[in-house]
Design a protein around this motif. Structure first.
Motif, PDB file in Angstrom:
ATOM      1  N   ASN A  96     -32.475  34.667   2.886  1.00  0.00           N
ATOM      2  CA  ASN A  96     -31.939  33.979   1.712  1.00  0.00           C
ATOM      3  C   ASN A  96     -30.756  34.750   1.147  1.00  0.00           C
ATOM      4  O   ASN A  96     -29.767  34.157   0.719  1.00  0.00           O
ATOM      5  N   ALA A  97     -30.829  36.071   1.151  1.00  0.00           N
ATOM      6  CA  ALA A  97     -29.743  36.877   0.605  1.00  0.00           C
ATOM      7  C   ALA A  97     -28.507  36.796   1.483  1.00  0.00           C
ATOM      8  O   ALA A  97     -27.383  36.776   0.988  1.00  0.00           O
ATOM      9  N   PHE A  98     -28.680  36.766   2.794  1.00  0.00           N
ATOM     10  CA  PHE A  98     -27.548  36.742   3.703  1.00  0.00           C
ATOM     11  C   PHE A  98     -27.056  35.334   4.027  1.00  0.00           C
ATOM     12  O   PHE A  98     -26.016  35.173   4.635  1.00  0.00           O
ATOM     13  N   SER A  99     -27.795  34.319   3.620  1.00  0.00           N
ATOM     14  CA  SER A  99     -27.375  32.952   3.943  1.00  0.00           C
ATOM     15  C   SER A  99     -26.104  32.569   3.183  1.00  0.00           C
ATOM     16  O   SER A  99     -25.290  31.815   3.682  1.00  0.00           O
ATOM     17  N   GLY A 100     -25.912  33.090   1.991  1.00  0.00           N
ATOM     18  CA  GLY A 100     -24.708  32.797   1.225  1.00  0.00           C
ATOM     19  C   GLY A 100     -23.471  33.408   1.857  1.00  0.00           C
ATOM     20  O   GLY A 100     -22.375  32.877   1.758  1.00  0.00           O
ATOM     21  N   ILE A 101     -23.611  34.510   2.532  1.00  0.00           N
ATOM     22  CA  ILE A 101     -22.476  35.183   3.147  1.00  0.00           C
ATOM     23  C   ILE A 101     -22.054  34.463   4.421  1.00  0.00           C
ATOM     24  O   ILE A 101     -20.884  34.236   4.671  1.00  0.00           O
ATOM     25  N   THR A 102     -22.990  34.081   5.228  1.00  0.00           N
ATOM     26  CA  THR A 102     -22.649  33.503   6.527  1.00  0.00           C
ATOM     27  C   THR A 102     -22.422  31.999   6.489  1.00  0.00           C
ATOM     28  O   THR A 102     -21.823  31.449   7.399  1.00  0.00           O
ATOM     29  N   SER A 103     -22.846  31.319   5.438  1.00  0.00           N
ATOM     30  CA  SER A 103     -22.718  29.866   5.442  1.00  0.00           C
ATOM     31  C   SER A 103     -21.356  29.380   4.930  1.00  0.00           C
ATOM     32  O   SER A 103     -21.017  28.223   5.108  1.00  0.00           O
ATOM     33  N   LYS A 104     -20.600  30.205   4.271  1.00  0.00           N
ATOM     34  CA  LYS A 104     -19.284  29.785   3.769  1.00  0.00           C
ATOM     35  C   LYS A 104     -18.311  29.708   4.942  1.00  0.00           C
ATOM     36  O   LYS A 104     -18.157  30.656   5.690  1.00  0.00           O
ATOM     37  N   ARG A 105     -17.683  28.579   5.050  1.00  0.00           N
ATOM     38  CA  ARG A 105     -16.683  28.403   6.112  1.00  0.00           C
ATOM     39  C   ARG A 105     -15.316  28.764   5.577  1.00  0.00           C
ATOM     40  O   ARG A 105     -14.952  28.404   4.464  1.00  0.00           O
TER      41      ARG A 105
END
Length: 111
Positions: free
Chosen positions: A95-104
């Motif tokens: 959940n913490a890393f999903s914001g970093i990798t999901s931004k295109r």
């Protein structure tokens, strides 16, 4: 009272007797009582709190194996707690890393 210990000595020679001895920390006799084996008797068989001894084979399997059951249950509980903690840690990390990798990133348009 200090550090004391006791001994029980059986003498089968002559008239059989039992010697009950309390000794101090140096081994000196503090109290001693000699009892004839003839005077010893069994408890009243009609007592309410008396429990008859039975062979271990005659006990139900849950009573014979209760120590193993408790240890195995505790093992399963610890295993479940470890699984829960690891799964929670992975969920929080994802959940913490999903914001970093999901931004295109949008490609830059050159005019």
């Amino acid at each position: 009272l200090g550090k004391n210990f006791g001994t029980v000595d059986f003498s089968w020679e002559g008239r059989p007797n039992v010697t009950l001895t309390v000794r101090d920390d140096k081994g000196a006799v503090a109290l001693e009582k000699v009892v004839s084996i003839d005077t010893l008797t069994y408890a009243d068989s009609t007592a309410e709190n008396e429990v008859d001894c039975v062979w271990e084979d005659d006990l139900h399997w849950t009573r014979r194996c209760r120590f193993c059951i408790i240890v195995f249950s505790l093992f399963l509980l610890v295993l479940f707690l470890i699984y829960y903690l690891v799964a929670s840690f992975i969920a929080v990390a994802m959940n913490a890393f999903s914001g970093i990798t999901s931004k295109r990133r949008r490609p830059i348009k050159i005019l």
